[in-house]
Design an enzyme around this catalytic site. Structure first.
Site, mmCIF file in Angstrom:
data_model
loop_
_atom_site.group_PDB
_atom_site.id
_atom_site.type_symbol
_atom_site.label_atom_id
_atom_site.label_comp_id
_atom_site.label_asym_id
_atom_site.label_seq_id
_atom_site.Cartn_x
_atom_site.Cartn_y
_atom_site.Cartn_z
ATOM 1 N N ARG A 19 0.912 1.749 -2.651
ATOM 2 C CA ARG A 19 0.220 1.147 -1.516
ATOM 3 C C ARG A 19 -0.949 0.343 -2.050
ATOM 4 O O ARG A 19 -1.708 0.801 -2.901
ATOM 5 C CB ARG A 19 -0.267 2.246 -0.569
ATOM 6 N N GLY A 20 -1.088 -0.895 -1.593
ATOM 7 C CA GLY A 20 -2.180 -1.757 -2.037
ATOM 8 C C GLY A 20 -3.069 -2.161 -0.886
ATOM 9 O O GLY A 20 -3.074 -1.532 0.177
ATOM 10 N N GLY A 21 -3.831 -3.227 -1.101
ATOM 11 C CA GLY A 21 -4.783 -3.645 -0.080
ATOM 12 C C GLY A 21 -4.145 -4.247 1.148
ATOM 13 O O GLY A 21 -4.736 -4.214 2.231
ATOM 14 N N ALA A 23 -0.291 -4.274 1.514
ATOM 15 C CA ALA A 23 1.116 -3.919 1.689
ATOM 16 C C ALA A 23 1.401 -2.569 1.049
ATOM 17 O O ALA A 23 0.590 -2.040 0.281
ATOM 18 C CB ALA A 23 2.011 -4.997 1.069
ATOM 19 N N ASP A 138 -3.461 -13.412 -10.062
ATOM 20 C CA ASP A 138 -3.946 -12.031 -10.021
ATOM 21 C C ASP A 138 -3.315 -11.206 -11.144
ATOM 22 O O ASP A 138 -2.842 -10.095 -10.931
ATOM 23 C CB ASP A 138 -3.639 -11.396 -8.666
#
Length: 659
Positions: A19-21, A23, A138
């Protein structure tokens, strides 16, 4: 807003992989093609935000146009309705392995040669994406994976854009795009980025893999961004041993503030890394001359850092047609650099002001690392040196305390005082309580018990179990005759207890079988193979006319490869050629022990010989997730389950199909 268990009536979501910022990624099964995939969806209410939807679709377009073995493949994209809101999703290649961030968090260092090999793989991916006009923007350890075979996979093109996009700046909808520790100076200033910005981020990642820390650290993202713009990095060889001057030169060139002084392409940087790896001289890649450089003064070279031409890759001046030495930079470069620095300082001051205003408006949102308190990291399982280095990266001081027995390995951190995740004042010391190894446990008495009961009791006490068989006509078959270590002795959890188990002696009867006894003619006793190594057990079954069917079960308490049980059991009278299932132990394999997941079924149901649909329904009713593999085998009816493999609460069924 929870994601549905199934997208497009095809992709069955299993468990959350990450889990990211913006999605989260699910492990999923493609029911149409029968393969494991990863499905990425927007988080919660972000699916209603058109800005995030646009970024998400841009990722699908960016990565979907790339087809390279070092880039995570995109299989499919689409949208599905979730609570009346269109939820975009991306179906990706499922890559087993771990990220470079995970590797860094373990505290285990890599040899410089291996670090360079990894970065060569990253640069191959970037060379391909840059050639397709896509800038990642990124690059960081969390976005690079290593497979078990050592292959590099670059992923997460969530903020990638075409290199010709006029909107390619770090500021977008008042948000800073990127990660502070790996952000190029032009990104920090909000300027347009290009392929050379990715190379700067790759240099930051290379630096961290070599030294264990990023090139710039600070109390806040703004402080780190300021250093990217205005400060020179310390050469990696100053912070870590075994780093050659050639490696220093590659790293420092990739981290040049002015992108004109960096490598101009991923291929150039990769060529220098490969040259260092092979012990060759580094290639010389000079920035392209500006139009007015043909008659420029040679004084412009003074603006480069004090490094030799051999290490920096700066080409020597070449005489021009008039006998004077031409240079690549016009005399106006020095004033241009001063203007750039002034613009950089102004941009950083704006960022600092924005953060200060945010803290005044939202004083309870936390100080972002810039206040007087720090959070104690989780250092358990690390050696003292690794724990000290990890703490130093977060501006913490540690001291070695007492030792005590605990579950962690000897000479690693057992716990900290204050405990992990607690807040302490800046300057306070964190005391490391070291492990002296697991506390010894008394071995229980299992002599005389049936083997299965003895196995369960020893596993509950934390021991591994090995079985040996011994013929004994006076004891019940399957009964434990002896144990080593003996009952009452102390042993560390994880040690192996060997059980000698009674086996029925072979029959010495001279009595002729009754020719009319059809049972004697058509059945054979199944040999007992429990406790044997599974390959030897399978061969023993084949030697006696049976067909072994292998399945595995995670059981770290038993030596890997040891047969846990069989069906039919040893001694059973069955027809020759009958399939005999043997279940053998495998290690835990790094499966997530997620308390939010349903309990894993303890028993492994035997579905061999059943039709796939019937077997799947029964297994799913018991909490298993089921996947299918087809195997051409004309000996069985089409659709028959001929092999099963278990991994946690997942079951893979191998199904017979026509050849």
């Amino acid at each position: 807003m929870d994601a549905p268990p199934r997208f497009a009536d095809r992709y069955e979501l299993r468990q959350v992989l990450g889990r990211g910022g913006m999605a989260e990624v699910y492990l999923a099964h493609d029911s149409r093609l029968g393969r494991t995939v990863a499905v990425k969806t927007l988080l919660g209410d972000l699916a209603r935000d058109p800005v995030f939807q646009a970024r998400f679709r841009r990722e699908a377009q960016s990565a979907g146009s790339l087809n390279h073995p070092a880039i995570t493949a995109i299989y499919d994209t689409g949208e599905d309705q979730v609570n009346g809101v269109p939820m975009p999703y991306i179906v990706m290649e499922y890559v087993e392995g771990s990220t470079l961030r995970d590797l860094l968090h373990t505290g285990r260092g890599l040899l410089p040669e291996r670090v360079m090999e990894i970065c060569v793989g990253v640069l191959q991916a970037l060379d391909y994406s840059h050639g397709a006009g896509i800038v990642h923007r990124d690059i960081k350890p969390a976005n690079v994976m290593l497979t078990p075979a050592g292959q590099v996979k670059v992923m997460d093109f969530g903020i990638a854009r075409a290199s010709g996009d006029s909107g390619m700046t770090m500021t977008q909808t008042a948000a800073v795009i990127g990660t502070a520790h790996y952000m190029s100076p032009e990104q920090a200033r909000g300027e347009k980025v290009d392929a050379r910005s990715d190379l700067y981020s790759t240099g930051c990642m290379l630096y961290e893999l070599l030294t264990g820390r990023p090139p710039f650290v600070g109390d806040s993202p703004v402080a780190v961004a300021y250093q990217h713009v205005s400060e020179e990095p310390t050469p990696p060889s100053v912070l870590a041993e075994g780093i050659s001057p050639g490696v220093d030169a590659v790293v420092l060139r990739s981290l040049a503030k002015d992108r004109e002084w960096r490598y101009q392409s991923a291929a150039e940087m990769r060529a220098d890394l490969e040259a260092v790896l092979e012990g060759r001289g580094m290639a010389v890649f000079a920035p392209p001359p500006e139009p007015s450089a043909s008659r420029a003064s040679g004084a412009a070279t003074a603006s480069m850092p004090a490094m030799s031409a051999a290490r920096t890759g700066v080409a020597p001046a070449v005489p021009d047609g008039g006998g004077r030495r031409a240079n690549r930079r016009p005399p106006q470069r020095r004033s241009s650099q001063r203007s750039t620095v002034l613009l950089a300082v102004g941009a950083v001051l704006v960022l600092i002001g924005a953060v200060a205003i945010g803290r005044l408006l939202f004083p309870d949102e936390g100080d972002g690392g810039g206040g007087t308190t720090l959070t104690v990291p989780d250092l358990t399982g690390l050696s003292f040196e690794d724990a000290r280095a990890r703490a130093a990266n977060q501006s913490l001081v540690v001291a070695e305390g007492t030792s005590r027995p605990c579950v962690e390995e000897a000479d690693t951190v057992c716990e900290t005082s204050p405990a992990a995740d607690e807040e302490i004042e800046r300057g306070e010391t964190v005391t490391l309580i070291m492990s002296s190894g697991p506390e010894p446990v008394e071995v229980p008495n299992v002599v005389g018990d049936p083997f299965q009961e003895a196995l369960a009791e020893l596993q509950d006490s934390g021991f591994r179990v090995a079985q040996e068989s011994q013929e004994d006509g006076s004891a019940e078959p399957g009964t434990v005759l002896t144990q080593d270590p003996e009952a009452g002795e102390e042993a560390e959890p994880g040690e192996t207890v060997t059980l000698v188990v009674a086996d029925a002696p072979e029959s010495d009867s001279d009595e002729e079988p009754d020719p009319g006894d059809s049972e004697n003619q058509s059945t054979v006793a199944v040999p007992s193979v429990v406790g044997q190594e599974f390959n030897a057990a399978a061969q023993a079954l084949r030697n006696t006319g049976f067909e072994p069917v292998l399945s595995e079960e995670q059981n770290p308490s038993i030596a890997a490869g040891t047969v846990i049980r069989q069906s039919p059991e040893g001694g059973a009278q069955v027809a020759p050629g009958t399939p005999v299932e043997i279940v053998y132990a495998v290690g835990a394999g790094g499966q997530d022990q997620n308390p939010d997941q349903p309990d894993t079924p303890e028993e492994t149901p035997n579905v061999l010989g059943q039709q796939f649909d019937q077997a799947r329904q029964g297994l799913e009713a018991q909490g298993f997730s089921v996947s299918r593999e087809d195997r051409a085998d004309g000996r069985f009816q089409q659709g028959t389950v001929i092999e099963q493999r278990r991994s946690g609460d997942s079951m893979t069924l191998v199904v017979a199909v026509p050849g």
